[in-house]
Design a protein around this motif. Structure first.
Motif, PDB file in Angstrom:
ATOM      1  N   LEU A 150      36.214  -1.757   8.002  1.00 57.39           N
ATOM      2  CA  LEU A 150      37.488  -1.497   8.656  1.00 57.39           C
ATOM      3  C   LEU A 150      38.485  -1.153   7.565  1.00 57.39           C
ATOM      4  N   GLY A 151      39.086   0.037   7.676  1.00 59.99           N
ATOM      5  CA  GLY A 151      39.979   0.433   6.597  1.00 59.99           C
ATOM      6  C   GLY A 151      40.953   1.517   6.999  1.00 59.99           C
ATOM      7  N   LEU A 152      41.807   1.866   6.053  1.00 58.83           N
ATOM      8  CA  LEU A 152      42.778   2.938   6.208  1.00 58.83           C
ATOM      9  C   LEU A 152      42.412   4.072   5.266  1.00 58.83           C
ATOM     10  N   ASP A 153      42.402   5.298   5.784  1.00 61.45           N
ATOM     11  CA  ASP A 153      42.162   6.493   4.977  1.00 61.45           C
ATOM     12  C   ASP A 153      43.422   7.344   4.942  1.00 61.45           C
ATOM     13  N   TRP A 154      43.821   7.747   3.739  1.00 63.07           N
ATOM     14  CA  TRP A 154      44.931   8.683   3.585  1.00 63.07           C
ATOM     15  C   TRP A 154      44.349  10.054   3.315  1.00 63.07           C
ATOM     16  N   LEU A 155      44.653  11.034   4.206  1.00 69.55           N
ATOM     17  CA  LEU A 155      44.054  12.353   4.138  1.00 69.55           C
ATOM     18  C   LEU A 155      45.085  13.382   3.703  1.00 69.55           C
ATOM     19  N   GLU A 156      44.647  14.286   2.837  1.00 69.68           N
ATOM     20  CA  GLU A 156      45.474  15.445   2.513  1.00 69.68           C
ATOM     21  C   GLU A 156      45.256  16.521   3.563  1.00 69.68           C
ATOM     22  N   THR A 157      46.271  17.329   3.791  1.00 68.95           N
ATOM     23  CA  THR A 157      46.186  18.387   4.800  1.00 68.95           C
ATOM     24  C   THR A 157      45.724  19.712   4.215  1.00 68.95           C
ATOM     25  N   ARG A 158      45.373  19.722   2.937  1.00 70.02           N
ATOM     26  CA  ARG A 158      44.990  20.985   2.298  1.00 70.02           C
ATOM     27  C   ARG A 158      43.615  21.451   2.771  1.00 70.02           C
ATOM     28  N   ASP A 159      43.467  22.758   2.911  1.00 69.41           N
ATOM     29  CA  ASP A 159      42.208  23.383   3.308  1.00 69.41           C
ATOM     30  C   ASP A 159      41.274  23.379   2.101  1.00 69.41           C
ATOM     31  N   LYS A 160      40.065  22.814   2.268  1.00 75.67           N
ATOM     32  CA  LYS A 160      39.142  22.723   1.139  1.00 75.67           C
ATOM     33  C   LYS A 160      38.611  24.083   0.703  1.00 75.67           C
ATOM     34  N   ARG A 161      38.841  25.128   1.495  1.00 78.83           N
ATOM     35  CA  ARG A 161      38.446  26.478   1.087  1.00 78.83           C
ATOM     36  C   ARG A 161      39.444  27.077   0.103  1.00 78.83           C
ATOM     37  N   GLU A 162      40.616  26.445  -0.028  1.00 77.78           N
ATOM     38  CA  GLU A 162      41.645  26.951  -0.930  1.00 77.78           C
ATOM     39  C   GLU A 162      41.981  25.989  -2.058  1.00 77.78           C
ATOM     40  N   ASN A 163      41.855  24.685  -1.800  1.00 79.25           N
ATOM     41  CA  ASN A 163      42.161  23.672  -2.809  1.00 79.25           C
ATOM     42  C   ASN A 163      41.219  22.483  -2.623  1.00 79.25           C
ATOM     43  N   TRP A 164      41.221  21.612  -3.626  1.00 79.00           N
ATOM     44  CA  TRP A 164      40.485  20.365  -3.473  1.00 79.00           C
ATOM     45  C   TRP A 164      41.147  19.538  -2.373  1.00 79.00           C
ATOM     46  N   SER A 165      40.358  19.061  -1.425  1.00 81.07           N
ATOM     47  CA  SER A 165      40.852  18.216  -0.344  1.00 81.07           C
ATOM     48  C   SER A 165      40.439  16.779  -0.633  1.00 81.07           C
ATOM     49  N   ASN A 166      41.423  15.897  -0.746  1.00 76.10           N
ATOM     50  CA  ASN A 166      41.162  14.531  -1.192  1.00 76.10           C
ATOM     51  C   ASN A 166      41.438  13.526  -0.084  1.00 76.10           C
ATOM     52  N   ARG A 167      40.745  12.401  -0.181  1.00 71.93           N
ATOM     53  CA  ARG A 167      40.937  11.295   0.757  1.00 71.93           C
ATOM     54  C   ARG A 167      40.841   9.988  -0.022  1.00 71.93           C
ATOM     55  N   VAL A 168      41.802   9.114   0.178  1.00 75.48           N
ATOM     56  CA  VAL A 168      41.801   7.794  -0.447  1.00 75.48           C
ATOM     57  C   VAL A 168      41.711   6.759   0.660  1.00 75.48           C
ATOM     58  N   GLY A 169      40.806   5.799   0.514  1.00 74.70           N
ATOM     59  CA  GLY A 169      40.623   4.784   1.540  1.00 74.70           C
ATOM     60  C   GLY A 169      40.540   3.393   0.948  1.00 74.70           C
ATOM     61  N   ALA A 170      40.907   2.409   1.733  1.00 77.16           N
ATOM     62  CA  ALA A 170      40.813   1.008   1.336  1.00 77.16           C
ATOM     63  C   ALA A 170      40.644   0.167   2.578  1.00 77.16           C
ATOM     64  N   GLY A 171      39.942  -0.958   2.437  1.00 74.92           N
ATOM     65  CA  GLY A 171      39.731  -1.828   3.582  1.00 74.92           C
ATOM     66  C   GLY A 171      38.818  -2.969   3.233  1.00 74.92           C
ATOM     67  N   ILE A 172      38.101  -3.471   4.241  1.00 67.23           N
ATOM     68  CA  ILE A 172      37.201  -4.593   4.038  1.00 67.23           C
ATOM     69  C   ILE A 172      35.877  -4.322   4.741  1.00 67.23           C
ATOM     70  N   ARG A 173      34.821  -4.850   4.180  1.00 67.70           N
ATOM     71  CA  ARG A 173      33.528  -4.872   4.866  1.00 67.70           C
ATOM     72  C   ARG A 173      33.498  -6.122   5.728  1.00 67.70           C
ATOM     73  N   LEU A 174      33.148  -5.949   7.005  1.00 67.99           N
ATOM     74  CA  LEU A 174      33.278  -7.025   7.985  1.00 67.99           C
ATOM     75  C   LEU A 174      32.085  -7.967   7.935  1.00 67.99           C
ATOM     76  N   ARG A 175      32.103  -8.837   6.936  1.00 63.77           N
ATOM     77  CA  ARG A 175      31.104  -9.885   6.832  1.00 63.77           C
ATOM     78  C   ARG A 175      31.726 -11.021   6.029  1.00 63.77           C
ATOM     79  N   LEU A 176      31.103 -12.188   6.074  1.00 63.74           N
ATOM     80  CA  LEU A 176      31.623 -13.334   5.342  1.00 63.74           C
ATOM     81  C   LEU A 176      30.784 -13.571   4.097  1.00 63.74           C
ATOM     82  N   PRO A 177      31.410 -13.750   2.932  1.00 66.43           N
ATOM     83  CA  PRO A 177      32.860 -13.627   2.730  1.00 66.43           C
ATOM     84  C   PRO A 177      33.298 -12.163   2.836  1.00 66.43           C
ATOM     85  N   LEU A 178      34.556 -11.940   3.252  1.00 68.29           N
ATOM     86  CA  LEU A 178      35.068 -10.591   3.398  1.00 68.29           C
ATOM     87  C   LEU A 178      34.967  -9.843   2.070  1.00 68.29           C
ATOM     88  N   ASP A 179      34.582  -8.585   2.169  1.00 70.15           N
ATOM     89  CA  ASP A 179      34.285  -7.774   0.983  1.00 70.15           C
ATOM     90  C   ASP A 179      35.252  -6.590   0.932  1.00 70.15           C
TER      91      ASP A 179
END
Length: 328
Positions: A141-170
Motif C-alpha cells: 500500500l503506497g503513494l506514487d508521484w507521477l510525472e505527466t511527461r510523455d516517455k516518447r519525448e522525455n524520461w518519465s519518472n515515478r517515485v513511490g513510497a509505502g508499506i508492505r502489508l505484513r507483520l512487522p510492517l515493511d
C-alpha cells in the motif's frame, strides 16, 4: 512425459491452424457454462470497480466515477512440471486497486505481487515461479508521484513510497524511470524501464530492462530484451537475454516463441540456463477467461546442460467492470 509434451505441441499447432481460419466467436464454453460464469463475473467485477471508486472518492475528487479505473482481480490455477523435479500445483490471487483521482499526480495504489517479490530473472523469464518462492505476503500500500511527461519525448519518472502489508510492517521506497525512442525513420523502437527500490526487511534492489523491437507484419512482432537485476538480499547480479517472436493468430489466440539465456555474477560471469519456450494463450471466454500452454526445453548448468523438459498449464480469470481483451 516426453510423449505427452509431443502430444501437447501437436495439439497447439493443430489448434493454431484451426483458429487461424475459423470464424471467431466470443466463447469456447458451452451455453450452460456461460450461463453460470457470466453472472458471477459481472457481480465480482462490479464489486471490484465500485470498491476502488468508493476508496478513490474518499481520497480523491468528485470525478472518481468518470475516471478510467484500472483496478482488477485475477484468479489463477496452474500446474507446473519439470523433468526430474516432478509436478506442482498452485492457486493464485492477484489484485490491484487503482485510485486515479486521489491527486492529479499523486496516486494511492494497493497491489499484490510487486516486481520486487517476483523472484530471480530465470523464474520471471519463464513465467514458472516455483511454489516455495512465491511471496504470499507481498501486498503493498503506497503513494506514487507521477510525472505527466510523455516517455516518447522525455524520461518519465515515478517515485513511490509505502508499506508492505505484513507483520512487522515493511516500509519501502522506489524510483521508476521509463523512456521510449523511435530509432531513425524505420520501424524499430527501443524502450527502457529502470527501477531502484529499498525495502526495510530486504534492503536495496535495482533492475534495468532494455527492449528493442519492430513489427514483422500486421500480426507478428520481433523483440530483443536485455534484463539486468541485483538484489541486496541475494547479493548476486543476474542478467538475461531474450529473443522472441509474438504472433497474434486472431483476436482470441496468440503464440510466443522465445529463446532465453540466463547468467549471473559480475566478477566471474557464467551462464546458468538456456531454454526454448513456446507459449500458446487462448481467450476461452469473452476476454475474462484465459488458458496458457507453455512447453519449455531447458539446458541448465547445474545438471551439466543436459536437456530437461518443462511444462506449465494455466487457467486465469479476470474480474473488471470493463472487459479488456488486451491480456496477451
Amino acid at each position: 512425459m516426453h510423449k505427452f509434451l509431443t502430444f501437447c505441441w501437436l495439439g497447439i499447432m493443430t489448434t493454431v491452424a484451426a483458429n487461424a481460419y475459423a470464424e471467431e466467436e466470443d466463447s469456447d464454453l458451452p451455453d450452460w457454462a456461460e450461463e453460470r460464469i457470466e453472472p458471477f463475473r459481472e457481480s465480482v467485477g462490479n464489486w471490484v470497480d465500485n470498491t476502488s471508486r468508493r476508496i478513490d472518492g474518499f481520497f480523491g475528487t468528485d470525478d472518481h466515477m468518470q475516471a478510467k479505473n484500472e483496478s482488477y482481480l485475477r484468479f489463477g490455477q496452474e500446474i507446473d512440471w519439470m523433468e526430474g523435479d516432478g509436478t506442482h500445483g498452485d492457486t493464485t490471487l492477484r489484485y490491484r486497486i487503482d485510485l486515479p483521482t486521489s491527486e492529479e499526480r499523486l496516486r494511492l495504489v494497493l497491489e499484490s505481487d510487486p516486481e520486487e517479490s517476483q523472484g530471480t530473472l530465470e523464474e520471471q523469464g519463464s513465467g514458472r515461479l516455483a511454489n516455495d518462492q512465491r511471496d504470499r505476503r507481498s501486498s503493498t500500500l503506497g503513494l506514487d508521484w507521477l510525472e505527466t511527461r510523455d516517455k516518447r519525448e522525455n524520461w518519465s519518472n515515478r517515485v513511490g513510497a509505502g508499506i508492505r502489508l505484513r507483520l512487522p510492517l515493511d516500509p519501502y521506497v522506489r524510483f521508476t524511470s521509463e523512456r521510449l525512442w523511435q530509432l531513425g525513420e524505420g520501424p524499430w523502437q527501443l524502450e527502457s524501464n529502470n527501477r531502484v527500490s529499498w525495502f526495510n526487511n530486504e534492503g536495496y534492489s535495482a533492475r534495468t530492462r532494455w527492449d528493442v523491437g519492430r513489427p514483422l507484419s500486421e500480426r507478428r512482432h520481433l523483440r530483443f530484451i536485455t534484463n539486468v537485476q541485483w538484489r541486496e538480499e541475494e547479493d548476486k547480479l543476474e542478467y538475461s537475454e531474450i529473443a522472441e517472436i509474438n504472433h497474434r493468430i486472431n483476436q482470441r489466440s496468440a503464440l510466443r516463441y522465445s529463446a532465453i539465456a540466463i547468467g549471473e555474477s559480475a566478477s566471474n560471469p557464467r551462464m546458468t540456463n538456456y531454454y526454448l519456450q513456446t507459449r500458446y494463450r487462448r481467450d476461452i471466454h469473452k476476454g475474462i477467461l484465459f488458458a496458457d500452454v507453455i512447453p519449455e526445453l531447458h539446458f541448465q548448468r547445474d545438471v551439466s546442460y543436459d536437456p530437461r523438459w518443462a511444462m506449465t498449464l494455466r487457467l486465469e480469470m479476470y474480474f473488471q467492470r470493463e472487459i479488456s481483451r488486451d491480456y496477451f
